[in-house]
Design an enzyme around this catalytic site. Structure first.
Site, mmCIF file in Angstrom:
data_model
loop_
_atom_site.group_PDB
_atom_site.id
_atom_site.type_symbol
_atom_site.label_atom_id
_atom_site.label_comp_id
_atom_site.label_asym_id
_atom_site.label_seq_id
_atom_site.Cartn_x
_atom_site.Cartn_y
_atom_site.Cartn_z
ATOM 1 N N LYS A 109 30.607 2.227 16.057
ATOM 2 C CA LYS A 109 29.639 1.662 17.108
ATOM 3 C C LYS A 109 30.295 0.706 17.968
ATOM 4 C CE LYS A 109 28.188 -0.389 13.595
ATOM 5 N NZ LYS A 109 28.092 -1.841 13.400
ATOM 6 N N ARG B 97 20.406 -6.677 12.177
ATOM 7 C CA ARG B 97 21.157 -6.353 10.843
ATOM 8 C C ARG B 97 20.054 -6.430 9.798
ATOM 9 N NH1 ARG B 97 26.564 -5.959 12.036
ATOM 10 N NH2 ARG B 97 27.876 -6.714 10.330
ATOM 11 N N ARG C 263 42.175 0.254 10.193
ATOM 12 C CA ARG C 263 41.814 -0.331 11.234
ATOM 13 C C ARG C 263 42.486 -1.655 11.637
ATOM 14 N NH1 ARG C 263 35.410 -1.557 12.795
ATOM 15 N NH2 ARG C 263 35.858 -3.463 11.462
ATOM 16 N N ARG D 145 41.416 -7.664 10.372
ATOM 17 C CA ARG D 145 40.645 -8.538 10.032
ATOM 18 C C ARG D 145 40.333 -8.622 8.511
ATOM 19 N NH1 ARG D 145 35.134 -6.122 13.070
ATOM 20 N NH2 ARG D 145 34.563 -6.893 11.202
ATOM 21 N N ARG E 292 30.602 -4.957 1.835
ATOM 22 C CA ARG E 292 30.013 -4.997 3.271
ATOM 23 C C ARG E 292 29.072 -3.544 3.276
ATOM 24 N NH1 ARG E 292 34.459 -4.903 7.591
ATOM 25 N NH2 ARG E 292 33.179 -4.953 9.137
HETATM 26 P P1 AMP Z 1 30.640 -7.023 12.215
HETATM 27 O O1 AMP Z 1 32.062 -7.358 13.216
HETATM 28 O O2 AMP Z 1 29.790 -6.411 13.010
HETATM 29 O O3 AMP Z 1 31.178 -6.159 11.085
HETATM 30 O O4 AMP Z 1 30.411 -8.278 11.718
HETATM 31 C C1 AMP Z 1 31.395 -9.384 10.903
HETATM 32 C C2 AMP Z 1 30.700 -10.193 9.872
HETATM 33 O O5 AMP Z 1 29.830 -11.158 10.945
HETATM 34 C C3 AMP Z 1 29.694 -9.629 9.297
HETATM 35 O O6 AMP Z 1 30.107 -9.176 7.893
HETATM 36 C C4 AMP Z 1 28.543 -10.799 8.968
HETATM 37 O O7 AMP Z 1 29.162 -11.746 8.000
HETATM 38 C C5 AMP Z 1 28.824 -11.597 10.294
HETATM 39 N N1 AMP Z 1 27.436 -10.853 11.063
HETATM 40 C C6 AMP Z 1 27.823 -10.153 12.098
HETATM 41 N N2 AMP Z 1 26.524 -9.617 12.757
HETATM 42 C C7 AMP Z 1 25.610 -10.248 11.963
HETATM 43 C C8 AMP Z 1 24.097 -10.298 11.901
HETATM 44 N N3 AMP Z 1 23.397 -9.261 12.914
HETATM 45 N N4 AMP Z 1 23.560 -10.712 10.991
HETATM 46 C C9 AMP Z 1 24.226 -11.517 9.961
HETATM 47 N N5 AMP Z 1 25.435 -11.495 10.106
HETATM 48 C C10 AMP Z 1 26.194 -10.993 11.040
#
Ligand code: AMP
Length: 213
Positions: free
Chosen positions: A13, A88, A125, A157, A168
Site C-alpha cells: 500500500k 483501520r 523490508r 522498523r 499485526r
Molecule cells: P503502519 O505504518 O500503517 O503499519 O502503522 C504502524 C503502527 O501505527 C500501527 O501498528 C499502529 O500502532 C499505528 N497506526 C497506524 N495507523 C493507525 C490507525 N489508523 N489506527 C490506529 N493505529 C494506527
C-alpha cells in the site's frame, strides 16, 4: 478525488500510494508515518502512540481520528488526498464519512496479498527514517544505508520484526474484513491482486482510478 488504500501490512500500500500521489498530484497521508514523525519529535502524541506501536496494536480511535481529520482539513487536501493506513476500524471509517460532508471517499483500493507472502516481505523490508519510503532489502544494492529517494537513513522498523509482524496481521485481519464489507456496501471497493509485480499493481490501480476521473 479522495482515495483510501486498504490492505494488510506489507501488501504494498505504502509504495503504491506514494507513486499514485505523485502521478495524480494529491497529498499522500499515512497515519503510520504521522505517528512515527510524532515519535521522532517526542511529542505527547508520539509518546502515547509508542506504547501501542511497539506491540503492534492499534492506537485508540479517538486520538487517531483527531490526528487524521486535522490533517485532511488542511488547505492542500481541498482537491483530494490519498489515505494509507487510515481508516483501520469501522469507527474510523464512519468518522471519515461524517467529516467529508462536502464530498465522500470516491474509491477504496484493496490490495490483496496472502499471509505467507506478507511475512516474507516484511521480514525483508527496510524503511527510510526521513521520508518513510519502504524498500525490499533484496532489491537494493548490497550494504545500502541511504534512501535512494531522499538520502535519509535506512533502518528496520521495530514492528517489522517477525513476531510483531504476526501480531499485526492477527490484529488487522478482522478489521480489514469489516472495512472491505463496509466499503463494498457503499459500492466503492475495488480489489487489486497485490501478488503481481510492483509495476503491474501500479498499472491496475491507475486504470481503476482513471475510470473514475
Ligand atoms: P503502519 O505504518 O500503517 O503499519 O502503522 C504502524 C503502527 O501505527 C500501527 O501498528 C499502529 O500502532 C499505528 N497506526 C497506524 N495507523 C493507525 C490507525 N489508523 N489506527 C490506529 N493505529 C494506527
Amino acid at each position: 478525488m479522495r482515495l483510501v488504500f486498504l490492505g494488510l501490512a506489507g501488501a504494498g500500500k505504502g509504495t503504491q500510494a506514494l507513486v499514485l500521489s505523485e502521478t495524480l498530484g494529491l497529498p499522500f497521508i499515512s497515519s503510520g508515518d504521522m505517528f512515527r514523525y510524532h515519535l521522532s519529535q517526542n511529542t505527547e502524541l508520539g509518546l502515547l502512540a509508542k506504547g501501542y506501536m511497539d506491540k503492534g496494536e492499534l492506537v485508540p480511535d479517538e486520538v487517531t481520528i483527531r490526528m487524521i481529520l486535522d490533517r485532511i482539513g488542511q488547505e492542500d487536501c481541498r482537491k483530494g488526498f490519498i489515505l494509507d493506513g487510515f481508516p483501520r476500524t469501522l469507527a474510523q471509517a464512519q468518522a471519515l464519512d461524517a467529516a467529508l460532508d462536502s464530498g465522500p471517499v470516491n474509491r477504496v483500493l484493496y490490495i490483496k496479498v496472502g499471509e505467507e507472502e506478507l511475512v516474507r516481505r516484511l521480514a525483508g523490508r527496510i524503511s527510510c527514517r526521513k521520508c518513510g519510503t519502504p524498500y525490499q532489502l533484496d532489491l537494493l544494492p548490497p550494504n545500502a544505508s541511504e534512501c535512494p529517494r531522499c538520502g535519509g537513513e535506512l533502518y528496520q522498523r521495530a514492528d517489522d520484526q517477525p513476531d510483531v509482524v504476526r501480531r499485526r496481521i492477527q490484529v488487522q485481519w478482522p478489521e480489514i474484513h469489516g472495512l472491505a464489507n463496509y466499503y463494498a456496501g457503499q459500492k466503492k471497493l475495488v480489489e487489486i491482486n497485490g501478488e503481481q509485480s510492483v509495476e503491474q499493481v501500479g498499472a491496475d490501480l491507475l486504470k481503476t482510478v482513471n475510470g473514475r476521473i
